[in-house]
Motif scaffolding. Structure first.
Motif, PDB file in Angstrom:
ATOM      1  N   MET A   4       0.824  -1.198   0.000  1.00 24.29           N
ATOM      2  CA  MET A   4       0.000   0.000   0.000  1.00 24.29           C
ATOM      3  C   MET A   4       0.866   1.259   0.000  1.00 24.29           C
ATOM      4  O   MET A   4       0.661   2.180  -0.774  1.00 24.29           O
ATOM      5  CB  MET A   4      -0.929  -0.027   1.223  1.00 24.29           C
ATOM      6  CG  MET A   4      -1.956   1.077   1.259  1.00 24.29           C
ATOM      7  SD  MET A   4      -2.796   1.295  -0.326  1.00 24.29           S
ATOM      8  CE  MET A   4      -4.428   0.700   0.025  1.00 24.29           C
ATOM      9  N   LYS A   5       1.880   1.256   0.837  1.00 25.71           N
ATOM     10  CA  LYS A   5       2.742   2.440   0.917  1.00 25.71           C
ATOM     11  C   LYS A   5       3.476   2.669  -0.396  1.00 25.71           C
ATOM     12  O   LYS A   5       3.749   3.785  -0.796  1.00 25.71           O
ATOM     13  CB  LYS A   5       3.779   2.258   2.035  1.00 25.71           C
ATOM     14  CG  LYS A   5       3.225   2.452   3.433  1.00 25.71           C
ATOM     15  CD  LYS A   5       4.357   2.400   4.452  1.00 25.71           C
ATOM     16  CE  LYS A   5       3.841   2.488   5.877  1.00 25.71           C
ATOM     17  NZ  LYS A   5       3.443   3.844   6.262  1.00 25.71           N
ATOM     18  N   LYS A   6       3.830   1.592  -1.044  1.00 29.21           N
ATOM     19  CA  LYS A   6       4.606   1.707  -2.265  1.00 29.21           C
ATOM     20  C   LYS A   6       3.736   2.121  -3.444  1.00 29.21           C
ATOM     21  O   LYS A   6       4.233   2.549  -4.482  1.00 29.21           O
ATOM     22  CB  LYS A   6       5.246   0.353  -2.564  1.00 29.21           C
ATOM     23  CG  LYS A   6       6.358   0.468  -3.543  1.00 29.21           C
ATOM     24  CD  LYS A   6       7.530  -0.399  -3.213  1.00 29.21           C
ATOM     25  CE  LYS A   6       8.713   0.043  -4.055  1.00 29.21           C
ATOM     26  NZ  LYS A   6       8.604  -0.332  -5.442  1.00 29.21           N
ATOM     27  N   GLY A   7       2.427   1.993  -3.270  1.00 29.97           N
ATOM     28  CA  GLY A   7       1.535   2.407  -4.350  1.00 29.97           C
ATOM     29  C   GLY A   7       1.330   1.346  -5.396  1.00 29.97           C
ATOM     30  O   GLY A   7       0.959   1.625  -6.528  1.00 29.97           O
ATOM     31  N   ASP A   8       1.588   0.065  -5.038  1.00 29.98           N
ATOM     32  CA  ASP A   8       1.360  -0.998  -5.996  1.00 29.98           C
ATOM     33  C   ASP A   8      -0.113  -1.324  -6.175  1.00 29.98           C
ATOM     34  O   ASP A   8      -0.506  -1.967  -7.129  1.00 29.98           O
ATOM     35  CB  ASP A   8       2.079  -2.284  -5.544  1.00 29.98           C
ATOM     36  CG  ASP A   8       3.565  -2.177  -5.757  1.00 29.98           C
ATOM     37  OD1 ASP A   8       3.953  -1.567  -6.765  1.00 29.98           O
ATOM     38  OD2 ASP A   8       4.326  -2.695  -4.927  1.00 29.98           O
ATOM     39  N   ILE A   9      -0.936  -0.906  -5.215  1.00 31.30           N
ATOM     40  CA  ILE A   9      -2.364  -1.202  -5.286  1.00 31.30           C
ATOM     41  C   ILE A   9      -3.161   0.089  -5.040  1.00 31.30           C
ATOM     42  O   ILE A   9      -2.665   1.031  -4.428  1.00 31.30           O
ATOM     43  CB  ILE A   9      -2.769  -2.264  -4.238  1.00 31.30           C
ATOM     44  CG1 ILE A   9      -2.197  -1.888  -2.865  1.00 31.30           C
ATOM     45  CG2 ILE A   9      -2.322  -3.631  -4.655  1.00 31.30           C
ATOM     46  CD1 ILE A   9      -2.604  -2.831  -1.777  1.00 31.30           C
ATOM     47  N   ASP A  10      -4.396   0.088  -5.534  1.00 31.22           N
ATOM     48  CA  ASP A  10      -5.251   1.267  -5.357  1.00 31.22           C
ATOM     49  C   ASP A  10      -6.084   1.146  -4.096  1.00 31.22           C
ATOM     50  O   ASP A  10      -6.357   2.121  -3.411  1.00 31.22           O
ATOM     51  CB  ASP A  10      -6.186   1.417  -6.551  1.00 31.22           C
ATOM     52  CG  ASP A  10      -5.414   1.479  -7.855  1.00 31.22           C
ATOM     53  OD1 ASP A  10      -4.450   2.258  -7.922  1.00 31.22           O
ATOM     54  OD2 ASP A  10      -5.764   0.730  -8.786  1.00 31.22           O
ATOM     55  N   LEU A  27      -2.134   1.261   8.724  1.00 34.30           N
ATOM     56  CA  LEU A  27      -2.251   2.180   7.591  1.00 34.30           C
ATOM     57  C   LEU A  27      -3.073   3.416   7.977  1.00 34.30           C
ATOM     58  O   LEU A  27      -2.774   4.533   7.557  1.00 34.30           O
ATOM     59  CB  LEU A  27      -2.890   1.469   6.397  1.00 34.30           C
ATOM     60  CG  LEU A  27      -1.987   0.424   5.703  1.00 34.30           C
ATOM     61  CD1 LEU A  27      -2.773  -0.393   4.697  1.00 34.30           C
ATOM     62  CD2 LEU A  27      -0.796   1.097   5.036  1.00 34.30           C
ATOM     63  N   GLU A  28      -4.100   3.196   8.794  1.00 34.88           N
ATOM     64  CA  GLU A  28      -4.902   4.338   9.258  1.00 34.88           C
ATOM     65  C   GLU A  28      -4.056   5.272  10.106  1.00 34.88           C
ATOM     66  O   GLU A  28      -4.065   6.479   9.932  1.00 34.88           O
ATOM     67  CB  GLU A  28      -6.081   3.831  10.112  1.00 34.88           C
ATOM     68  CG  GLU A  28      -7.304   3.458   9.320  1.00 34.88           C
ATOM     69  CD  GLU A  28      -8.464   3.080  10.248  1.00 34.88           C
ATOM     70  OE1 GLU A  28      -8.241   2.268  11.182  1.00 34.88           O
ATOM     71  OE2 GLU A  28      -9.581   3.595  10.040  1.00 34.88           O
ATOM     72  N   GLN A  29      -3.278   4.649  10.993  1.00 33.43           N
ATOM     73  CA  GLN A  29      -2.443   5.449  11.877  1.00 33.43           C
ATOM     74  C   GLN A  29      -1.437   6.289  11.087  1.00 33.43           C
ATOM     75  O   GLN A  29      -1.183   7.436  11.398  1.00 33.43           O
ATOM     76  CB  GLN A  29      -1.685   4.524  12.841  1.00 33.43           C
ATOM     77  CG  GLN A  29      -1.000   5.282  13.957  1.00 33.43           C
ATOM     78  CD  GLN A  29      -0.006   4.409  14.698  1.00 33.43           C
ATOM     79  OE1 GLN A  29       0.673   3.574  14.112  1.00 33.43           O
ATOM     80  NE2 GLN A  29       0.064   4.575  16.006  1.00 33.43           N
ATOM     81  N   ASP A  30      -0.894   5.698  10.047  1.00 29.96           N
ATOM     82  CA  ASP A  30       0.075   6.425   9.223  1.00 29.96           C
ATOM     83  C   ASP A  30      -0.592   7.362   8.229  1.00 29.96           C
ATOM     84  O   ASP A  30       0.076   8.042   7.456  1.00 29.96           O
ATOM     85  CB  ASP A  30       0.958   5.434   8.444  1.00 29.96           C
ATOM     86  CG  ASP A  30       1.867   4.644   9.380  1.00 29.96           C
ATOM     87  OD1 ASP A  30       1.848   4.929  10.590  1.00 29.96           O
ATOM     88  OD2 ASP A  30       2.575   3.751   8.895  1.00 29.96           O
ATOM     89  N   GLY A  31      -1.918   7.316   8.209  1.00 28.97           N
ATOM     90  CA  GLY A  31      -2.646   8.204   7.317  1.00 28.97           C
ATOM     91  C   GLY A  31      -2.485   7.868   5.846  1.00 28.97           C
ATOM     92  O   GLY A  31      -2.467   8.741   4.987  1.00 28.97           O
ATOM     93  N   ASP A  32      -2.354   6.576   5.558  1.00 29.90           N
ATOM     94  CA  ASP A  32      -2.165   6.190   4.165  1.00 29.90           C
ATOM     95  C   ASP A  32      -3.463   5.876   3.440  1.00 29.90           C
ATOM     96  O   ASP A  32      -3.474   5.796   2.216  1.00 29.90           O
ATOM     97  CB  ASP A  32      -1.261   4.943   4.094  1.00 29.90           C
ATOM     98  CG  ASP A  32       0.159   5.263   4.524  1.00 29.90           C
ATOM     99  OD1 ASP A  32       0.641   6.342   4.171  1.00 29.90           O
ATOM    100  OD2 ASP A  32       0.778   4.421   5.205  1.00 29.90           O
TER     101      ASP A  32
END
Ligand SMILES: Nc1ncnc2c1ncn2[C@@H]1O[C@H](COP(=O)(O)OP(=O)(O)OP(=O)(O)O)[C@@H](O)[C@H]1O
Ligand SMILES: Nc1ncnc2c1ncn2[C@@H]1O[C@H](COP(=O)(O)OP(=O)(O)OP(=O)(O)O)[C@@H](O)[C@H]1O
Ligand SMILES: [Mg+2]
Ligand SMILES: [Mg+2]
Lengths: 274, 314, 269, 274, 269
Positions: free
Chosen positions: B154-160, B172-177
């Motif tokens: 997710m962070k790398k942007g491989d998926i939408d 992911l929520e905590q990191d605001g991604d």
């Protein structure tokens, strides 16, 4: 260019120190000037600790494991599994390798099947091993065996075929039976091939055991790693891998000792002054 | 002579999805019941089920849908207590795509990361986009696992978008991604999505094991029932103190946050409701060829006797 | 013609090799050779004519393309189990010490290891290598290795001896000593011997018959001399015998022409 | 005992037929009289179809895949991944193997680290590869490379050390430079070792690709297998493995062709009449 | 004493080998030998005395335990790049054909492949192996392999030739032809040659000096004869010269005693 043991050891330690140092720096500090290298941000931590942990954390974890003593049980399980996988796999590989090399017909007929079997992803076989062998150590041993076996097998098979034809003819003229040929000719001649493969196999035996544990178990290094991975405990994952690596070096040392004894007959490496 | 020492299979013990199991173990409830339970952790729910069918495990904490699937495959297994009322699965989109993908409908053409193709996160995603009138072929599915790899993807942007569970979602929520589109961790979320419960984690046995060892099964259920009751009253701190420190996701705050988000998910009475069964079945039926034509007797998937007795005894 | 039965009998033997380009090379064509039981036959011929090839046929290591090989009047199938073969090329077991290399020849047929090692030590001394027992082959000189090979073959006491240039890498003196050693053993129980050598004097000094091969390709046997010298012989002294010189000159004439021919055939200049 | 190609092929097919026949019988019919062998039940199906499917189902599935044509895309992806892993891994193994063999100091210093690296369970590395290389084919290639590399590396390293000392000395006296030694001595001498290792590696390259796909991907044979496994579709799992096996045989055939060309100089196997 | 500079100069060279049991074996002790530029020196000695060892030192393949080796008056460090070495053991590249084996010796120093192959073909003919170019070594007879090795060394035309029993597996006639070939080449530009042989006649016929080594262990150089025969020589004809016989007898007396001594030392019977 001859160097002694102590110098060698210090060089080895130097490599480790440099690697750990790099790891530390890259996980701890932002590196700048990356924009020119095509990175999005100019400053960033190259190895985010969320994925790579830090040497400090990993070290602390390892110390904790050993101080609390929780690691011994797991290490022991993995050791047993890897050792069994290694022994069974390499004995099997040696035996079948010899057999195939000596029976060209058998070899020719089964050749494609052996290669097929070698290509099956072991991960998929795990449930079948669990079915047959239960959840104890044996299903992990089986996984390791399927890795070790093929490596040893292919090398022994080749090693036997590489015997010097004159030496072989001499042995046959001396009246050696098939069994004696095995023992006095094929076996020693294949030894260096075997040991080359055993070095790879030691690693794969451990990989087999750990992957087996990783796919389903109640103890062992693979279990520790899996537990850690599911809960983002990267320090645990890396600590597990470090312990694992140290462990493999220890086993490999044993193999080398045996190798040096058994291959004592070879000429020392030629004096390579140039 | 009943079997008192059991092998329990689970696919990912550290996950919040299976929190009651870890609690039951750590609180010593199995021992209290005179049981000797060895917990074996597998690489996934499918593998723990296989080990049950193969006979190497006696009991599994796994997804309720397994009981339906196995009925179709003539491998009768039966759930004896519910652990989670909701699947706890969340669908979210990457933050920088959130302006384009505002609802599930907009997922058309998106790359969705699921824990594994064929897993419940995959079916969950299929079911939800199906409700919006999309076909399964309108999105592309990528297996990304349920650990750090999923976060990385997710962070790398491989998926939408992502269809996954905690702790990945909380991290992911905590990191605001990410921005959440559908959340089945809460009462309201499930109400909105399914109009009610949708049983997720259950404890199941092989049917003949239950027949032969009713006493043992009862003890297992007792232990879990007691755990559920403990959990009902527990605070995030209590839980964090009880589970092993390694489970804290390297960050106790994150762990507590994730627990709070998931707290509603845990079953209160251990009973799988009829509506819940239907919801679960309905979600599967739409997307699995094998289940489409099959005749499933839902009443055989859950045996409520033990929970009721446990509730009575407690 | 030798009396008694034939130890080795090659009849019209032709040996062709398939080359990489699928052509064939006929090394030996229609060669016939009898070696009687107890007879010592030396084979001499220009380099590359097919001497080793012929020995390989007698050993059963190579199947002739045409013709038959009989051993003690029975057709040879597979390996010749009655023969000991000292190869031209290096054939010691590199992973065994000199002593073990010799002892193994006995161990194979069931001699207990201690006994085999003891006898191997005797043989090391006989071939002038006492004290070299614990060396691996790569620690020995070329001539020393050959002598270990000699001991390895002789210790088994086979009925037929096939020897391919056994004394090649030895100096003249050691050669004589080894020659006498071989003759002593042979005198005890008269084995059949096929002895390949390039040294015509040696051939005459040791053997009952000297066989000359023509140059290849398609080499044949072009001469067969009885050696009219009495036994027992001493390889050094016999060379002073005038009969020795007569036969030497006679054979040499034939041989010289043959070598020159072979040399020209292969285009040598 | 010499047999021709057609006889060999029929024997190979016979083996396959017998194996499939056994599979069919053991998954379809109950076998009785097992109590004497220590089984619990007297009559039971030895290979429960839940775990082993049946040859009929698997065959039908394969036919369906090919008829519908859905398999081609997946096969293509896996082929690309495996081929890349194979090429990169073996080229790397050959280069580093040669390098280590020629620089004993480098080899001595890095030896423990190479062995450590070989022992790391690749499954655990998958998330890191995914992080660095994304979810596309490259993370799968990386996984395959880590398997192939070590096998080739260890064999090449050993192969170089096995060069006959006399031949090596001759080459050096003829004045060969280090590069020429490489090309004219070490390389040909190590070839048979290399090919022995390449046969194992072909299999492992595919395993790497498939396991990579299995751990996270959107296409490929590993993806199919994992999807099938998730819904307990054993026929699908086995069909995937069968296609995979066929696929490996095809690649291996290629390796053998190349091998036979390059090793044309060796004496044909000695006539082993006994 | 030879005139001009020394091509090879060994001073008080001692060579000891470490044995497996950690003992040492001193093969050669305090040997000193000068080979002048353009001088042809033959080395003769009992088997196992240390001839090959000495050549290895001159080639730079073996570092003496004590003493120094100078090549053209400069201390030898590493390999002797001026020397060509024909090894006693098999040393052809098994993966190259006969022709490629010879051609590679030229290719190494940058000769284009076509040219190298052409010249290799010439050399094949010279050593009597025309037509054998496409064969791999295992398809050649022992003597043929040795001749390919000979061509491989000679084609490079090195300044120093080290030859360890180059004509060992050849018949007498081929030996003479090869000997003459070697002498022809040598006459053209007088290389320094160290030539190990067991054939004393050959040694005398070819060389300027014959050096005799004592039996090992701790072999020394015990004799050094100038050969008073004129050049150019024909190896066959020269043997009829009375001077040849005189020197042969003289050397032989020394040599014979030495061999017997060596034989008794190692406990031979
Ligand atoms: N495998 C083979 N393939 C092709 N030709 C071969 C093969 N083996 C031997 N030859 C040829 O057969 C002939 C006879 O070889 P052989 O080894 O018998 O010779 P020889 O008489 O022993 O020679 P030498 O005295 O040199 O040892 C030679 O010309 C050789 O090139
Ligand atoms: N690696 C080694 N280790 C121990 N001893 C060795 C080693 N190499 C050679 N020797 C010994 O050194 C002595 C001289 O060997 P060398 O090969 O030089 O003999 P040589 O004169 O060439 O004999 P030949 O005529 O038999 O070839 C021999 O006794 C041999 O056993
Ligand atoms: Mg020969
Ligand atoms: Mg020598």
């Amino acid at each position: 260019m001859k160097i002694n043991r102590i110098q060698l050891l210090s060089l080895q330690i130097l490599v480790a120190v440099v690697a750990i140092g790099l790891w530390h720096v890259l996980t701890k500090y932002e590196i700048c000037g990356l924009a020119r290298l095509g990175f999005e941000k100019n400053c960033t931590i190259l190895l985010p600790p969320f994925f790579f942990s830090t040497p400090g954390d990993v070290g602390a974890r390892i110390v904790k494991w050993f101080v609390e003593g929780t690691i011994w049980g797991h290490l022991w399980i993995t050791l047993i599994e890897a050792a069994l996988a290694f022994v069974i796999g390499s004995v099997g590989g040696v035996l079948i390798g010899f057999w195939f090399a000596r029976k060209p017909l058998v070899a020719a007929v089964f050749d494609p099947y052996v290669k097929m079997a070698n290509a099956l992803p072991r991960v998929v076989l795990a449930p079948i091993f669990a079915l047959w062998l239960g959840l104890g150590i044996w299903s992990k041993v089986a996984l390791g065996v399927t890795l070790v076996f093929f490596i040893v097998f292919f090398n022994v098979y080749q090693g036997v075929k590489e015997v010097s034809p004159t030496v072989l003819n001499n042995a046959r003229m001396l009246g050696m039976s098939e069994r004696q040929l095995m023992r006095h000719v094929y076996w020693p001649s294949a030894l260096s091939w075997m040991f080359s493969s055993l070095h790879t196999s030691v690693g794969f035996a451990v990989v087999g055991a750990v992957v087996g544990e990783y796919l389903g178990s109640a103890a062992g290094l693979g279990y520790i790693i899996q537990q850690a991975e599911g809960v983002f405990d990267v320090a645990g994952v890396f600590a597990g891998m470090v312990v694992l690596a140290a462990f493999v070096i220890a086993i490999d040392l044993l193999v080398t000792l045996v190798e040096n004894r058994l291959l004592a007959w070879r000429p020392a490496v030629a004096d390579t002054r140039t | 002579q009943e079997k008192k020492s059991l092998t329990l299979g689970v696919g990912g013990k550290g996950l919040l999805y299976y929190l009651p199991l870890t609690l039951a173990e750590r609180l010593g409830y199995f021992k209290e019941q005179g049981l000797d339970v060895t917990i074996t952790d597998f690489g996934g729910g499918a593998k723990s089920l296989q080990s049950l069918i193969g006979g190497s495990a006696d009991v599994v904490t796994g997804a309720y849908e397994h009981t339906i699937r196995m009925q179709v495959k003539n491998q009768p297994i039966v759930a004896v207590t519910e652990l989670g009322r909701f699947p706890g699965i969340v669908i979210a989109v990457r933050k920088d795509r959130a302006d384009k993908i505002k609802t599930l409908k907009d997922l058309k053409g998106a790359k969705i990361g699921v824990t594994a193709p064929g897993s419940s996160t995959h079916f969950f995603a299929n079911a939800l986009i199906g409700k919006e009138g999309l076909k399964t072929s309108d999105v592309s599915i990528i297996g990304i696992g349920g650990g750090a790899g999923a976060v990385a993807a997710m962070k790398k942007g491989d998926i939408d978008a992502i269809s996954n569970l905690d702790p990945v979602i909380s991290k992911l929520e905590q990191d605001g991604d990410i921005v959440v589109l559908a959340d089945s961790r809460s009462e309201e979320g499930n109400q909105k999505l399914f109009g009610g419960n949708n049983p997720a984690a259950v404890v199941y046995f092989k049917a003949d094991f239950v027949q032969k060892n009713p006493e043992t099964v009862q003890r297992v259920v007792n232990a879990f029932y007691k755990t559920l009751k403990w959990l009902e009253k527990a605070s995030a701190d209590d839980v964090a103190k009880t589970v092993p420190p390694e489970y804290h996701l390297g960050d106790v705050a994150l762990y507590k946050k994730a627990f709070e988000a998931s707290k509603a998910m845990y079953s209160k009475d251990g009973i799988v409701s009829d509506a819940g069964m239907k919801n679960a079945y309905g979600m599967l039926k739409d997307f699995d060829e094998e289940l489409k034509g099959a005749n499933v007797d839902l009443s055989k998937t859950f045996d409520a006797r033990f929970v009721k007795k446990a509730a009575g005894g407690a | 013609m030798p009396s008694g039965s034939q130890a080795v009998s090659l009849r019209d033997v032709t040996i062709s090799f398939t080359l990489a380009d699928r052509g064939t090379y006929t090394a030996v064509a229609d060669a016939s050779l009898d070696v009687g039981d107890g007879e010592f036959v030396a084979i001499v011929g220009p380099t590359g004519c097919g001497k080793s090839t012929l020995l390989n046929v007698a050993a059963g290591l190579l199947k002739p393309s045409r013709g038959v090989a009989d051993i003690f009047d029975a057709p040879l199938r597979g390996l010749n189990r009655q023969a000991g073969y000292l190869f031209q090329a290096e054939a010691l077991f590199p992973w065994k010490t000199a002593q073990d290399n010799i002892a193994i020849a006995l161990e194979i047929s069931g001699t207990p290891r201690r006994e085999a090692l003891r006898r191997a030590e005797d043989w090391l001394a006989r071939v002038g290598l006492a004290g070299f027992g614990p060396r691996f082959p790569h620690m020995l000189s070329g001539g020393q290795r050959k002598r270990v090979g000699l001991a390895q073959v002789l210790i088994r006491d086979p009925k037929i001896l096939l020897m391919d240039e056994p004394f090649g890498p030895l100096d003249a003196q050691t050669r004589q000593i080894m020659g006498n050693l071989l003759l002593d053993l042979w005198n005890q129980d008269r084995k059949a011997v096929m002895f390949v050598t390039h040294d015509l004097e040696e051939a005459i000094a040791l053997s009952d018959r000297v066989v000359i091969m023509s140059a290849g390709p398609a080499a044949r046997i072009i001469g067969d001399w009885r050696v009219p010298l009495s036994r027992p012989r001493d390889t050094a002294e016999i060379k002073l015998d005038p009969a020795f010189h007569r036969i030497h000159r006679e054979i040499w004439e034939t041989l010289k022409d043959e070598v020159m021919k072979g040399y020209q055939q292969t285009g040598g200049g």
